[in-house]
Each structure stands twice: as C-alpha cells, then as structure tokens.
Design a protein around this motif. Sequence first.
Motif, PDB file in Angstrom:
ATOM      1  N   ASN A 105      47.835  37.885  39.021  1.00 21.86           N
ATOM      2  CA  ASN A 105      48.876  36.860  38.883  1.00 21.86           C
ATOM      3  C   ASN A 105      50.141  37.543  38.400  1.00 21.86           C
ATOM      4  O   ASN A 105      50.379  37.674  37.206  1.00 21.86           O
ATOM      5  CB  ASN A 105      48.450  35.812  37.840  1.00 21.86           C
ATOM      6  CG  ASN A 105      47.545  34.760  38.433  1.00 21.86           C
ATOM      7  OD1 ASN A 105      47.600  34.468  39.630  1.00 21.86           O
ATOM      8  ND2 ASN A 105      46.712  34.173  37.598  1.00 21.86           N
ATOM      9  N   SER A 131      43.232  32.757  44.223  1.00 18.52           N
ATOM     10  CA  SER A 131      42.861  31.642  43.346  1.00 18.52           C
ATOM     11  C   SER A 131      41.402  31.257  43.522  1.00 18.52           C
ATOM     12  O   SER A 131      40.857  31.312  44.617  1.00 18.52           O
ATOM     13  CB  SER A 131      43.724  30.417  43.633  1.00 18.52           C
ATOM     14  OG  SER A 131      43.263  29.340  42.831  1.00 18.52           O
ATOM     15  N   GLY A 132      40.808  30.824  42.420  1.00 17.57           N
ATOM     16  CA  GLY A 132      39.438  30.310  42.487  1.00 17.57           C
ATOM     17  C   GLY A 132      38.583  30.751  41.323  1.00 17.57           C
ATOM     18  O   GLY A 132      37.375  30.473  41.295  1.00 17.57           O
ATOM     19  N   LYS A 185      51.328  31.470  44.819  1.00 19.86           N
ATOM     20  CA  LYS A 185      50.232  31.392  43.841  1.00 19.86           C
ATOM     21  C   LYS A 185      50.744  30.865  42.501  1.00 19.86           C
ATOM     22  O   LYS A 185      50.073  30.087  41.816  1.00 19.86           O
ATOM     23  CB  LYS A 185      49.580  32.776  43.661  1.00 19.86           C
ATOM     24  CG  LYS A 185      48.546  32.843  42.535  1.00 19.86           C
ATOM     25  CD  LYS A 185      47.410  31.876  42.792  1.00 19.86           C
ATOM     26  CE  LYS A 185      46.248  31.880  41.842  1.00 19.86           C
ATOM     27  NZ  LYS A 185      46.348  32.058  40.459  1.00 19.86           N
ATOM     28  N   HIS A 188      51.149  27.229  42.833  1.00 19.70           N
ATOM     29  CA  HIS A 188      49.782  26.672  42.802  1.00 19.70           C
ATOM     30  C   HIS A 188      49.375  26.457  41.344  1.00 19.70           C
ATOM     31  O   HIS A 188      48.862  25.404  40.963  1.00 19.70           O
ATOM     32  CB  HIS A 188      48.814  27.635  43.500  1.00 19.70           C
ATOM     33  CG  HIS A 188      47.368  27.398  43.168  1.00 19.70           C
ATOM     34  ND1 HIS A 188      46.801  27.764  41.967  1.00 19.70           N
ATOM     35  CD2 HIS A 188      46.371  26.798  43.880  1.00 19.70           C
ATOM     36  CE1 HIS A 188      45.536  27.400  41.938  1.00 19.70           C
ATOM     37  NE2 HIS A 188      45.244  26.823  43.095  1.00 19.70           N
ATOM     38  N   TYR A 193      48.558  23.289  36.312  1.00 20.26           N
ATOM     39  CA  TYR A 193      48.904  22.887  34.942  1.00 20.26           C
ATOM     40  C   TYR A 193      49.168  21.374  34.880  1.00 20.26           C
ATOM     41  O   TYR A 193      48.710  20.692  33.981  1.00 20.26           O
ATOM     42  CB  TYR A 193      50.178  23.613  34.483  1.00 20.26           C
ATOM     43  CG  TYR A 193      50.002  24.947  33.802  1.00 20.26           C
ATOM     44  CD1 TYR A 193      49.306  25.980  34.400  1.00 20.26           C
ATOM     45  CD2 TYR A 193      50.583  25.187  32.554  1.00 20.26           C
ATOM     46  CE1 TYR A 193      49.183  27.214  33.783  1.00 20.26           C
ATOM     47  CE2 TYR A 193      50.467  26.421  31.927  1.00 20.26           C
ATOM     48  CZ  TYR A 193      49.765  27.436  32.551  1.00 20.26           C
ATOM     49  OH  TYR A 193      49.664  28.655  31.932  1.00 20.26           O
ATOM     50  N   GLY A 261      45.557  27.616  25.764  1.00 14.98           N
ATOM     51  CA  GLY A 261      46.149  28.924  26.066  1.00 14.98           C
ATOM     52  C   GLY A 261      46.991  28.857  27.330  1.00 14.98           C
ATOM     53  O   GLY A 261      46.928  27.873  28.076  1.00 14.98           O
ATOM     54  N   GLN A 262      47.798  29.852  27.538  1.00 12.58           N
ATOM     55  CA  GLN A 262      48.530  29.967  28.809  1.00 12.58           C
ATOM     56  C   GLN A 262      48.965  31.413  28.992  1.00 12.58           C
ATOM     57  O   GLN A 262      49.445  32.042  28.067  1.00 12.58           O
ATOM     58  CB  GLN A 262      49.729  29.016  28.887  1.00 12.58           C
ATOM     59  CG  GLN A 262      50.675  29.016  27.704  1.00 12.58           C
ATOM     60  CD  GLN A 262      51.824  28.043  27.919  1.00 12.58           C
ATOM     61  OE1 GLN A 262      52.372  27.932  29.005  1.00 12.58           O
ATOM     62  NE2 GLN A 262      52.191  27.333  26.863  1.00 12.58           N
ATOM     63  N   GLY A 264      51.098  32.430  31.543  1.00  9.33           N
ATOM     64  CA  GLY A 264      52.479  32.618  32.007  1.00  9.33           C
ATOM     65  C   GLY A 264      52.854  32.014  33.346  1.00  9.33           C
ATOM     66  O   GLY A 264      54.026  31.778  33.599  1.00  9.33           O
ATOM     67  N   ARG A 290      51.190  22.248  26.379  1.00  7.42           N
ATOM     68  CA  ARG A 290      50.358  23.372  25.902  1.00  7.42           C
ATOM     69  C   ARG A 290      51.034  24.071  24.729  1.00  7.42           C
ATOM     70  O   ARG A 290      50.376  24.491  23.781  1.00  7.42           O
ATOM     71  CB  ARG A 290      50.106  24.380  27.029  1.00  7.42           C
ATOM     72  CG  ARG A 290      49.160  23.859  28.077  1.00  7.42           C
ATOM     73  CD  ARG A 290      48.566  25.011  28.875  1.00  7.42           C
ATOM     74  NE  ARG A 290      47.946  24.530  30.095  1.00  7.42           N
ATOM     75  CZ  ARG A 290      47.259  25.300  30.935  1.00  7.42           C
ATOM     76  NH1 ARG A 290      47.124  26.590  30.688  1.00  7.42           N
ATOM     77  NH2 ARG A 290      46.717  24.795  32.023  1.00  7.42           N
TER      78      ARG A 290
HETATM   79  C1  6PG Z   1      43.223  30.405  39.697  1.00  6.99           C
HETATM   80  C2  6PG Z   1      43.618  30.254  38.265  1.00  6.99           C
HETATM   81  C3  6PG Z   1      43.668  31.600  37.616  1.00  6.99           C
HETATM   82  C4  6PG Z   1      43.722  31.571  36.109  1.00  6.99           C
HETATM   83  C5  6PG Z   1      44.956  30.929  35.607  1.00  6.99           C
HETATM   84  C6  6PG Z   1      44.786  30.377  34.241  1.00  6.99           C
HETATM   85  O1  6PG Z   1      43.981  29.948  40.528  1.00  6.99           O
HETATM   86  O2  6PG Z   1      42.168  30.968  39.936  1.00  6.99           O
HETATM   87  O3  6PG Z   1      44.859  29.637  38.189  1.00  6.99           O
HETATM   88  O4  6PG Z   1      44.730  32.305  38.192  1.00  6.99           O
HETATM   89  O5  6PG Z   1      42.597  30.974  35.590  1.00  6.99           O
HETATM   90  O6  6PG Z   1      45.930  31.923  35.611  1.00  6.99           O
HETATM   91  O7  6PG Z   1      46.042  30.346  33.732  1.00  6.99           O
HETATM   92  P1  6PG Z   1      46.344  30.016  32.238  1.00  6.99           P
HETATM   93  O8  6PG Z   1      45.571  31.002  31.414  1.00  6.99           O
HETATM   94  O9  6PG Z   1      47.803  30.213  32.149  1.00  6.99           O
HETATM   95  O10 6PG Z   1      45.879  28.622  32.052  1.00  6.99           O
END
Ligand code: 6PG
Length: 467
Positions: A105, A131-132, A185, A188, A193, A261-262, A264, A290
């Motif tokens: 990411n 993603s996934g 992405k 996405h 969020y 948490g986050q 970014g 958040r």
């Molecule tokens: C995905 C998720 C993955 C990750 C996030 C979580 O698409 O598979 O989005 O990329 O779990 O980045 O993000 P945060 O930690 O910011 O919630």
Amino acid sequence: MTQLANLGLYGLGTMGSALALNILDNGFALHVANRSADVTAEFVAEAGDLAAKLTSHASLADMARNMPAPRAIILMVPAGNPVESSIEELCDLLEPGDTIIDAGNTDFHDTRRRTALVEGRGLTFIGMGVSGGEEGARHGPSIMVGGTPQAWAGIRPVIEAIAAKFNGEACADHLGPDGAGHFVKTVHNGIEYADMQMISELYGIMRYGQGMSPAEIGARFESWDTGALQSYLVEITGKVLQAVDSKTGAPAVDVILDRAGQKGTGRWTLIEALRLGQSASAIEAAVAARSWSSEKQTRIDGEAILSGTRTAVDLSEQDYADALLAARIIAYAQGFRLLAAASEEYNWSLDFARISEIWRAGCIIRSALLDDISAAFRGEMPKGQLVFAPAFAERLKATVPALRRVVAAAVLNGHPVPACASALSFIDTLSMARGTTDLIQAQRDFFGMHGFERIDGGAGHHGPWWD
Ligand code: 6PG
C-alpha cells in the motif's frame, strides 16, 4: 509476444508468504528472499509440496544476482523506507528488461516518483495495489496494476492466474500508468474506511439506543448479507458480533479497546481529495472518527465533564438496512468522483466500469452493489455521477428517507454518526439547485472585495456595501 518474466518475491511477512504460496499454487516457479534469512528457511520448510518450484536466496541482492533474466521482482515490504531502499538496491543489480513490482500500500505520489527514477535507469516499474487481506493474498486478491502496457504484458498471465475470479473472470487489470494502480487501491481503502465506519455507527445506535445485544445485531447483519447489502464487510460484521471471548464468555467485541488503528491509506485518500478540490466527506468522517477514537482518555474525561448522555431510539430494522444502503452508495459515489478527478489531473484514462468489476471479488469492499455499479458505468450515467445513474437515483430516492430518519434519531438522542450524517448532507447538497454559497460570496466580497458573479450575468461584481 512478450516473454513471461522469471518471478521473484521479496518480503515473506504475512501478506508476502500468502502471495508466494498463491503464485506457487498456480504452477509458477518462484524465487524468494527475506530481510532475515530464518524467515525464508521457515517459509520453505512450511511450503510442503509447493517447495519443489521454489528457489530461496539469502538476501535481496543474492536473489537479483542469481535469477535468470528477464526478472520481475515483487516487493512485499512495508511502504516507505523499506520499499525505497529495496528499489535503490535493485536499481544497481537489475538490467534493462527487468521489472520491479511494488505490491504494497504505497502512496501513489511515491509510485510516480519511483516510476520515473526506475525507468530512467532502463528498468520497468509497476505499482500494484493488492486487496483482500491474508486470505485474499493466499487464495485470490483483487489486483490493481499501474505501469506501461508492456510492463503489464510481461506479468499478466501470473497476475490473472493468482487473482480472485468473478464469474470466471480475473479481478485484476492494468488500470493506467505509474501511480494509477496504487491510487485506485488507496481510494478502495478510503471507501473501506467509510463503509466500516457507517456499519459501526449503525451498530452503535442499535446497541446503545435500542439495547440490542451484539449477538442480536450480528444476526441482523448476517441476514442482511443475503440481500442488497450483501458484502464482505457486512458478512464479517455478522460473524464478529456473534463471536464470544473464550476467556471471559463476554461478546468478543466487548473486550476490545475502542481505539482504531490506521496505516495511512484513508488519510491519503482524503489528502488527495482536498488537493483535487473534491468532496470525500464520508471518508473524511471515517478517518476523523478513527483519530478521535485514539484519544481514549479525552473521551473518558469528556463523558464526565460534558455529561454525555445517549438516550433511546426507536427505529425499524428496515430503516437501518436502507440507511446503510444509501450511505454506502454515497461513499462509493464519492470514491468514484475522486477517481474521476485524479484520472483527469494525471491523464490516467481510468475505466470506472472496469475498476468496479475488479472490485467484485477478492477485495475488502466487495459487495453486490459493485455489480450494479459496473452496469451503471457501462450504461447511461448523466454527467458521470454515479448517484444520477437511473438505477442509483431510484435506489437513493427509496432509501435516503431511512438514512434521514436514522441520522435524525441518532442526532436527537446523542449517538454520533459522523459518516452517515456527512453522506446525507452530501446528497442533500447535491440535490439542491440553489444552495447558500451566495452568502459566502457576499461575505468574501464584503471583507476582501473578492467580487462575485451575478445571476443576471457577468463576473467581478461588488455588493452595495462597497458603494
Ligand atoms: C485490503 C486492506 C489492506 C489493509 C488496510 C488496513 O484491501 O486488503 O485494505 O490493505 O488491511 O490497509 O488499513 P488500516 O490499517 O489503515 O485500517
């Protein structure tokens, strides 16, 4: 015909090892390495029969030196410095015809900069959004590729093989040059969020406004997962809320500290939205929620000092379901508006129908709605606005009244609903031909002689306050 590159993967953390097993499972040979060699040895030992197609190396440099050309090396290391230093190292070791793929990411501005840097050295660079989560990486993620068409041709068979499938079609595609894949992405994740926040807001009203137990609310989400709200996030919410903590016997959600948490991507979505002059208010509300959540002690103090109270609400199950559908449509609409603005700014020619199609399986925001969204982008869509597409305009007319009832009840009774409320305000703003910024323009002219356009024509007019 483009020669399929020999594949290498660097970074055998949770996501990296899952993606590596997925590649091997699909019959491709793979070279692997990790910063610490112990992890590589462990990975090889646990790969079982799949190890036959695996070649391990002691370091990134060893892997780059010992792989036959042409090489395509996938980086599965944390965004930021680890990606930066791996790219610098590879630039000195690889040769023209080789490809570096950043599958993390990453902020798309970094991807644009790195594309210029790496391609300036005669190599190929791909920024690839995956993603996934772990499950997706292992058994089929949604994959968003940014780079040149030639770069895509060199990896396409592998990427399509390892991606999730929707009706037999791979949820992976080349979306545009340089940062396009990483930006798609990122958006996405921004939508992710917003959706997560809206779901948790509705959970909050049902829990603290209607006295429902987590298990009862979970059962509702479980039943919604078979209808218009069908989606991965609704499905896992149903499961999470019905789960029990083995240590205490309490609902699992109740033993979790309410501090989110986050990493970014939500914030990056928002920063870019602001830069492009776009509204991503539901995503903004989710990111802010958040941030506030992390100030646990402030909220404990606040409840005492400000006498926070939450009183009872009385809403039907249908109201909640319709409200979530309306809010979700609006979050997607904001995400696609942002994609459109970025596509124009960076000359990406993004294909929104295709993006919605590759989000239909494998990714975190996969939902029944995405199939309808792709149909809408392939059909009649006045002014490119998802909310104006006939099927969505109708759905919004049917569900926004419920969103209004839910937001109104929440506000009146002290339940915070920042994402749902901003989604509602967005649609209310968009459906009002004459708004209230005439007054803003008057104020700007009053204090700064900024001038305004008159409704009967012409710019640069001033109000009577300057006569
Ligand atoms: C995905 C998720 C993955 C990750 C996030 C979580 O698409 O598979 O989005 O990329 O779990 O980045 O993000 P945060 O930690 O910011 O919630």
